[in-house]
Motif scaffolding. Structure first.
Motif, PDB file in Angstrom:
ATOM      1  N   ARG A   1      49.886  42.442  47.611  1.00 40.38           N
ATOM      2  CA  ARG A   1      50.625  41.950  48.785  1.00 40.38           C
ATOM      3  C   ARG A   1      50.008  40.665  49.317  1.00 40.38           C
ATOM      4  O   ARG A   1      50.730  39.725  49.687  1.00 40.38           O
ATOM      5  CB  ARG A   1      50.662  43.025  49.870  1.00 40.38           C
ATOM      6  CG  ARG A   1      51.612  44.182  49.578  1.00 40.38           C
ATOM      7  CD  ARG A   1      51.778  45.075  50.789  1.00 40.38           C
ATOM      8  NE  ARG A   1      50.562  45.817  51.074  1.00 40.38           N
ATOM      9  CZ  ARG A   1      50.309  47.039  50.631  1.00 40.38           C
ATOM     10  NH1 ARG A   1      51.182  47.658  49.860  1.00 40.38           N
ATOM     11  NH2 ARG A   1      49.182  47.664  50.953  1.00 40.38           N
ATOM     12  N   ARG A   2      48.689  40.607  49.374  1.00 35.40           N
ATOM     13  CA  ARG A   2      48.014  39.430  49.911  1.00 35.40           C
ATOM     14  C   ARG A   2      48.249  38.219  49.012  1.00 35.40           C
ATOM     15  O   ARG A   2      48.550  37.114  49.494  1.00 35.40           O
ATOM     16  CB  ARG A   2      46.520  39.706  50.047  1.00 35.40           C
ATOM     17  CG  ARG A   2      45.722  38.565  50.672  1.00 35.40           C
ATOM     18  CD  ARG A   2      44.330  39.034  51.060  1.00 35.40           C
ATOM     19  NE  ARG A   2      43.564  37.973  51.677  1.00 35.40           N
ATOM     20  CZ  ARG A   2      42.638  37.246  51.041  1.00 35.40           C
ATOM     21  NH1 ARG A   2      42.356  37.495  49.761  1.00 35.40           N
ATOM     22  NH2 ARG A   2      41.986  36.290  51.675  1.00 35.40           N
TER      23      ARG A   2
ATOM     24  N   GLU B   1      42.308  41.614  54.213  1.00 36.19           N
ATOM     25  CA  GLU B   1      42.155  41.775  52.780  1.00 36.19           C
ATOM     26  C   GLU B   1      42.486  43.182  52.311  1.00 36.19           C
ATOM     27  O   GLU B   1      42.934  43.382  51.187  1.00 36.19           O
ATOM     28  CB  GLU B   1      40.734  41.394  52.367  1.00 36.19           C
ATOM     29  CG  GLU B   1      40.435  39.919  52.576  1.00 36.19           C
ATOM     30  CD  GLU B   1      39.089  39.526  51.990  1.00 36.19           C
ATOM     31  OE1 GLU B   1      38.483  40.352  51.288  1.00 36.19           O
ATOM     32  OE2 GLU B   1      38.660  38.386  52.222  1.00 36.19           O
TER      33      GLU B   1
ATOM     34  N   ASP C   1      46.964  46.293  48.106  1.00 29.83           N
ATOM     35  CA  ASP C   1      46.618  45.309  49.138  1.00 29.83           C
ATOM     36  C   ASP C   1      46.425  43.926  48.531  1.00 29.83           C
ATOM     37  O   ASP C   1      46.867  42.917  49.103  1.00 29.83           O
ATOM     38  CB  ASP C   1      45.350  45.733  49.882  1.00 29.83           C
ATOM     39  CG  ASP C   1      45.588  46.908  50.825  1.00 29.83           C
ATOM     40  OD1 ASP C   1      46.710  47.032  51.334  1.00 29.83           O
ATOM     41  OD2 ASP C   1      44.649  47.688  51.040  1.00 29.83           O
ATOM     42  N   GLU C   2      45.753  43.853  47.394  1.00 30.43           N
ATOM     43  CA  GLU C   2      45.534  42.562  46.740  1.00 30.43           C
ATOM     44  C   GLU C   2      46.869  41.955  46.298  1.00 30.43           C
ATOM     45  O   GLU C   2      47.083  40.747  46.419  1.00 30.43           O
ATOM     46  CB  GLU C   2      44.609  42.725  45.537  1.00 30.43           C
ATOM     47  CG  GLU C   2      43.151  42.937  45.907  1.00 30.43           C
ATOM     48  CD  GLU C   2      42.288  43.163  44.686  1.00 30.43           C
ATOM     49  OE1 GLU C   2      41.168  42.643  44.645  1.00 30.43           O
ATOM     50  OE2 GLU C   2      42.728  43.887  43.749  1.00 30.43           O
TER      51      GLU C   2
ATOM     52  N   ARG D   1      40.062  46.232  48.058  1.00 30.33           N
ATOM     53  CA  ARG D   1      39.794  45.236  47.030  1.00 30.33           C
ATOM     54  C   ARG D   1      39.282  45.909  45.766  1.00 30.33           C
ATOM     55  O   ARG D   1      38.497  46.854  45.809  1.00 30.33           O
ATOM     56  CB  ARG D   1      38.756  44.222  47.517  1.00 30.33           C
ATOM     57  CG  ARG D   1      39.213  43.404  48.713  1.00 30.33           C
ATOM     58  CD  ARG D   1      38.102  42.513  49.231  1.00 30.33           C
ATOM     59  NE  ARG D   1      37.678  41.546  48.219  1.00 30.33           N
ATOM     60  CZ  ARG D   1      36.710  40.651  48.419  1.00 30.33           C
ATOM     61  NH1 ARG D   1      36.049  40.633  49.563  1.00 30.33           N
ATOM     62  NH2 ARG D   1      36.393  39.799  47.473  1.00 30.33           N
TER      63      ARG D   1
ATOM     64  N   ALA E   1      43.948  36.337  55.932  1.00 24.28           N
ATOM     65  CA  ALA E   1      44.791  37.525  56.007  1.00 24.28           C
ATOM     66  C   ALA E   1      43.919  38.748  55.813  1.00 24.28           C
ATOM     67  O   ALA E   1      42.877  38.686  55.166  1.00 24.28           O
ATOM     68  CB  ALA E   1      45.869  37.484  54.923  1.00 24.28           C
TER      69      ALA E   1
ATOM     70  N   GLY F   1      41.353  33.216  49.481  1.00 25.92           N
ATOM     71  CA  GLY F   1      42.714  33.012  49.964  1.00 25.92           C
ATOM     72  C   GLY F   1      43.233  31.636  49.622  1.00 25.92           C
ATOM     73  O   GLY F   1      44.027  31.059  50.362  1.00 25.92           O
TER      74      GLY F   1
ATOM     75  N   ARG G   1      51.793  36.979  49.454  1.00 25.92           N
ATOM     76  CA  ARG G   1      51.991  36.291  50.733  1.00 25.92           C
ATOM     77  C   ARG G   1      51.416  34.885  50.697  1.00 25.92           C
ATOM     78  O   ARG G   1      52.037  33.927  51.177  1.00 25.92           O
ATOM     79  CB  ARG G   1      51.332  37.084  51.863  1.00 25.92           C
ATOM     80  CG  ARG G   1      51.663  36.557  53.266  1.00 25.92           C
ATOM     81  CD  ARG G   1      50.709  37.066  54.305  1.00 25.92           C
ATOM     82  NE  ARG G   1      49.389  36.483  54.167  1.00 25.92           N
ATOM     83  CZ  ARG G   1      49.058  35.273  54.603  1.00 25.92           C
ATOM     84  NH1 ARG G   1      49.956  34.500  55.197  1.00 25.92           N
ATOM     85  NH2 ARG G   1      47.836  34.818  54.451  1.00 25.92           N
ATOM     86  N   ILE G   2      50.239  34.744  50.111  1.00 26.33           N
ATOM     87  CA  ILE G   2      49.590  33.431  50.044  1.00 26.33           C
ATOM     88  C   ILE G   2      50.358  32.490  49.125  1.00 26.33           C
ATOM     89  O   ILE G   2      50.620  31.332  49.460  1.00 26.33           O
ATOM     90  CB  ILE G   2      48.132  33.585  49.573  1.00 26.33           C
ATOM     91  CG1 ILE G   2      47.298  34.299  50.635  1.00 26.33           C
ATOM     92  CG2 ILE G   2      47.517  32.229  49.240  1.00 26.33           C
ATOM     93  CD1 ILE G   2      45.935  34.756  50.148  1.00 26.33           C
TER      94      ILE G   2
END
Length: 210
Positions: free
Chosen positions: A28-29, A12, A25-26, A15, A10, A98, A32-33
């Motif tokens: 949301r990522r 990134e 961003d971290e 960071r 995804a 991830g 999602r994972i």
């Protein structure tokens, strides 16, 4: 410990480094994972929709021997509540790879409520006959009917059953996710709903002391 799960790559985004707070961003990522795959397909959120109820994303504590190591892996802990079987699910995501590196499930653990859970508790109360007092107090304060939770400012607390302290209908609270709401009219008075408990797992409302 569940085996590691590798999700498709995804973007990134921004960071952080070291023990800096997670970036948006971290966050949301990681979410999602952690909340994809079988957990998403089999889980159930507070409204009965697919996927567990999102509760929070936090920077994970460093592992043994990692404290103070600037090169230590940066991980996020994603917590959710699965209403399908009343379990708290915590997944730890390695943000560099991830990968879900750890999954734990617990029953009878009730962390603070999310905004979505308080809103759903209010919706259930508004629609229930036991919510008549809430509706009447709102109309007295505003002159309009209370039809949805977004007309209230909501705070609330998890309710746990105590022996002899409440009706049998609430005996499962603690294993079930139950709520006492403290609603407030926007720019107006508080409404006393302390005697009412909403069982989000059973989607029922009961009165304390009855």
């Amino acid at each position: 410990m569940a085996p590691g799960v590798v999700e498709p790559p995804a973007a990134e985004g921004e960071r952080g480094t070291g023990r800096d707070p997670l970036t948006d961003d971290e966050t949301r990522r990681a979410e999602r994972i952690a909340l994809s795959g079988r957990l998403f397909r089999s889980g159930e959120n507070v409204t009965g929709g697919r996927g567990p109820q999102r509760l929070g994303v936090d920077l994970a504590e460093p592992g043994s021997g990692e404290a103070g190591d600037p090169a230590a892996p940066r991980r996020a802990e994603v917590t959710s509540y699965d209403y399908r079987d009343d379990t708290l699910v915590t997944r730890t995501v390695d943000l560099a790879t991830g990968t879900v590196v750890r999954t734990s499930t617990q029953r009878g653990v009730q962390p603070p409520l999310s905004a979505a859970e308080k809103a759903e508790a209010a919706a259930l109360l508004i629609a229930d006959p036991l919510g008549a007092g809430l509706r009447a107090d709102y109309k007295a304060a505003t002159g309009t009917d209370l039809t949805s939770p977004d007309r209230l400012r909501l705070s609330g607390a998890v309710y746990r059953a105590a022996p002899g302290a409440g009706p049998a209908a609430l005996d499962d609270c603690g294993e079930h996710r139950c709520v006492r709401l403290f609603p407030k009219v926007e720019n107006g008075p508080w409404i006393d709903a302390r005697s009412l408990v909403i069982d989000l797992s059973a989607r029922e409302v009961a009165t304390l002391g009855r």
